[in-house]
Design an enzyme around this catalytic site. Structure first.
Site, short mmCIF file in Angstrom:
data_model
loop_
_atom_site.label_atom_id
_atom_site.label_comp_id
_atom_site.label_asym_id
_atom_site.label_seq_id
_atom_site.Cartn_x
_atom_site.Cartn_y
_atom_site.Cartn_z
N LYS A 41 0.81 -1.23 0.00
CA LYS A 41 0.00 0.00 0.00
C LYS A 41 0.84 1.28 0.00
CE LYS A 41 -4.19 -1.77 0.06
NZ LYS A 41 -5.08 -1.60 -1.13
N GLU A 63 -9.74 5.81 3.31
CA GLU A 63 -10.60 4.74 3.78
C GLU A 63 -9.70 3.54 4.01
OE1 GLU A 63 -9.97 5.29 0.65
OE2 GLU A 63 -9.34 3.27 0.09
N SER A 329 1.51 -9.78 -1.22
CA SER A 329 1.20 -8.36 -1.11
C SER A 329 1.38 -7.78 0.29
CB SER A 329 -0.23 -8.10 -1.59
OG SER A 329 -1.13 -8.90 -0.86
#
Lengths: 351, 267
Positions: A41, A63, A329
């Site tokens: 991220k 969010e 990830s």
């Protein structure tokens, strides 16, 4: 900053024991779990915070589902000295408590969202409402390849560093491109990131969605497998919805995949037949996470566990010449409570 | 190019008010709230109490432009089983008793699901006069504008304090019925409206084709009066829904609407 702060390039690790376990093609893992904050991220939040800073905004909002995007946003906001507010569904606040504490320690305010599903979908709606109210001084850092234009494109571009590195690294290791790329898909940012630089190559791509309790139940998040076209959060894409066009609640044990929509570019890639989308149940993902921990010494995020779970089906169809790259990830610290409760229910997998 | 809207109840009503130097009172209610059966009698009561136009909200699971009050009412209406089909039946029922201009406000997904062509045709046939789709930006509006024109429906677009003069002019040139002037940057039902006079005057200066009606956050007869001094009318939604939501206040809704109307008339 990607290099000196986020820790890029991340390694491409040969999963030798996992490869041996399946006894067919070679399996590599793209180690986004080793990024600062523990997931891919931050590739995107770093890019967007620079835009926020450049446009003179004092405040950023985000969010978050699993909390990884929230943590990544809170992190870069702290680093850049901007105020940060993160919207998070009440249900996700419970199941991802560790990340809530991390965001708070990083100086962000975490706003519980109690409307609708109390998960990612409604956290996104609340963030959009905040944004339209405070557009003068606020930048909205969206965490996935969803939302209104240009977010899906912009997030894809910031995440495509994953695929670009993978391309160089696999060529250095193997002297050729991979045969298959595998990534989990919720909104779809880590998948778009690893897929995009290979889109014009002869590389097979598989996106793995969350089948939750199963595709034949109502409790899943397999938007591309079971959804129909619709508009949510400003883009037209596949969507889980009822016969009246009301958006349905998604379900996945993994908060990061628990979203009834999906990035519009994934929908396009599905319709073009360029990417194949499959799905994995909660149980399969948990088992895959356990297997990876024991064979490779890596506890993956539950989201990434979905991508690894598909190896069970995929690997028997491969040959020794094939090279499979799985996008790992994120790391699994945030999911320890879920893993622990599964063990205590005696669901640990046999070796 | 002027659209053929002279037979449209909304357009004629707003022209008539302006000729009499009166201001418009538009009232928003959520269709199917608190019960499916309450919508038709509510509309008729509001019309009797002095509403000039009724805006019927078509509930959606993810109403991005709405604050908590309208969100909650939409959620309730959806669990009551409200659908676009039922809303159009309600419109037909209202038309048996009243000629009050009716505008539908909603989000695109249920409309796309219903079939946008079929929806505009069915809405016009049922007796709807205009459509508001707050989610749809000017750049995506063509398909809806064309359908609205084809069925002689007003297509009401929105402007906000963040909208530039040039963009107000573009929006005004394709809008019909009225221009929805959002009082604040934000969602419906936020209670404080600051000094918006210069903003509304800027909108009116740029909007030469349509009356300018102000909505979002108008909560009291005092607000209605103050804003009607410089706007062509006001739109009240959340404050009304809040009254309808509370059983003890519900019976006095008519009286409250009369207060709004009187405040507007005693400028």
């Amino acid at each position: 900053m990607l290099r000196t702060y986020a820790g890029r390039p991340t390694p491409l690790t040969f999963a030798d024991r996992l490869t041996k376990h399946y006894g067919r093609g070679k399996i590599y893992m793209k180690r986004e779990d080793l990024c600062h904050t523990g997931a891919h991220k931050i590739n995107n939040t770093l890019g967007q915070i620079l835009l926020a800073k450049r446009s003179g905004k004092q405040r950023v909002i985000a969010e978050t589902g699993a909390g990884q995007h929230g943590v990544a946003t809170a992190t870069v906001a702290a680093k850049m000295g901007l105020q940060c507010m993160v919207y998070m569904g009440e249900e996700d606040i419970c199941r991802q408590e560790l990340n809530v504490h991390r965001m708070k320690m990083l100086g962000a305010e975490v706003v519980p969202v109690s409307s609708g599903s109390r998960t990612l979908k409604d956290a996104t709606s609340e963030a959009i409402r905040d944004w339209v109210a405070n557009v003068h001084d606020t930048f909205y850092i969206i965490g996935s390849v969803v939302g209104p234009h240009p977010y899906p494109m912009m997030v894809r571009d910031f995440q495509s560093v994953i695929g670009e590195e993978t391309r160089k690294q696999i060529q250095a290791h193997e002297g050729k491109l991979p045969s298959i790329l595998l990534a989990c898909v919720g909104g779809g940012s880590n998948a778009m990131g690893i897929f995009y630089p290979f889109i014009r190559d002869e590389v097979e791509m598989i996106g793995v969605e969350a089948a939750g309790c199963g595709l034949n139940t109502h409790k899943h998040a397999a938007t591309l497998s079971k959804g129909t076209p619709g508009v949510l959060h400003g883009s037209l894409s596949y969507l889980l919805q009822d016969e009246n066009g009301q958006v349905q609640l998604a379900h996945s044990i993994s908060a990061g995949l628990d979203y009834p929509g999906v990035g519009p570019e994934h929908s396009a890639l599905k319709d073009l037949g360029r990417v194949q989308y499959v799905s994995i149940t909660d149980k399969q993902a948990l088992e895959a996470a356990s297997l990876l921990a024991r064979l490779e010494g890596i506890i993956p995020a539950l989201e990434s566990g979905h991508a690894f779970a598909h190896l069970e089906k995929l690997m028997p169809t491969t040959s020794k010449r094939d090279i499979v790259v799985v996008n790992l990830s994120g790391r699994g610290d945030k999911d320890m409570m879920t893993y622990v409760s599964q063990y205590s229910e005696g669901k640990s997998v046999q070796r | 190019m002027r659209r053929k809207l002279d037979t449209n109840r909304l357009t004629s009503k707003l022209v008539q008010l302006s000729e009499r130097n009166q201001k418009a009172l538009v009232l928003f209610i959520t269709a199917g709230f608190p019960e499916i059966e309450s919508t038709v009698p509510q509309v008729l009561e509001l019309a009797r109490a002095g509403a000039n136009v009724i805006e019927l909200g078509m509930p959606f699971s993810d109403p991005l432009a709405d604050g908590p009050v309208i969100q909650a009412s939409s959620q309730r209406a959806i669990s009551n089983g409200i659908t676009l089909k039922l809303i159009l039946e309600q419109v037909r029922e209202i038309r048996k008793h009243s000629d009050i201009p009716l505008v539908l406000m909603g989000y695109v997904n249920p409309i796309l699901h219903y079939g946008e062509r079929r929806f505009f045709a069915d809405a016009a046939n049922a007796g709807v006069d205009g459509i508001i789709l707050p989610e749809v930006p000017l750049e995506e509006a063509d398909r809806f504008l064309a359908l609205a024109r084809q069925h002689h429906l007003a297509d009401i677009l929105l402007v906000s304090p963040a909208t530039s003069d040039e963009r107000i002019r573009s929006i005004d040139s394709v809008s019909s019925g009225f221009l929805y002037c959002v009082s604040i940057t934000g969602v419906t039902g936020r209670s404080t409206i600051g000094d918006i006079e210069s903003y509304v005057k800027r909108v009116k200066w740029n909007a030469k084709h349509n009356p300018v009606l102000v909505g979002f956050g108008i909560t009291t007869p005092d607000d209605a009066q103050r804003i009607s001094r410089f706007a062509d009318g006001v739109i009240v939604g959340s404050a009304l829904i809040q009254r309808i939501a509370q059983e003890d206040l519900r019976k006095d809704v008519g009286a409250w609407v009369r207060q709004l109307k009187e405040a507007q008339q005693s400028l």
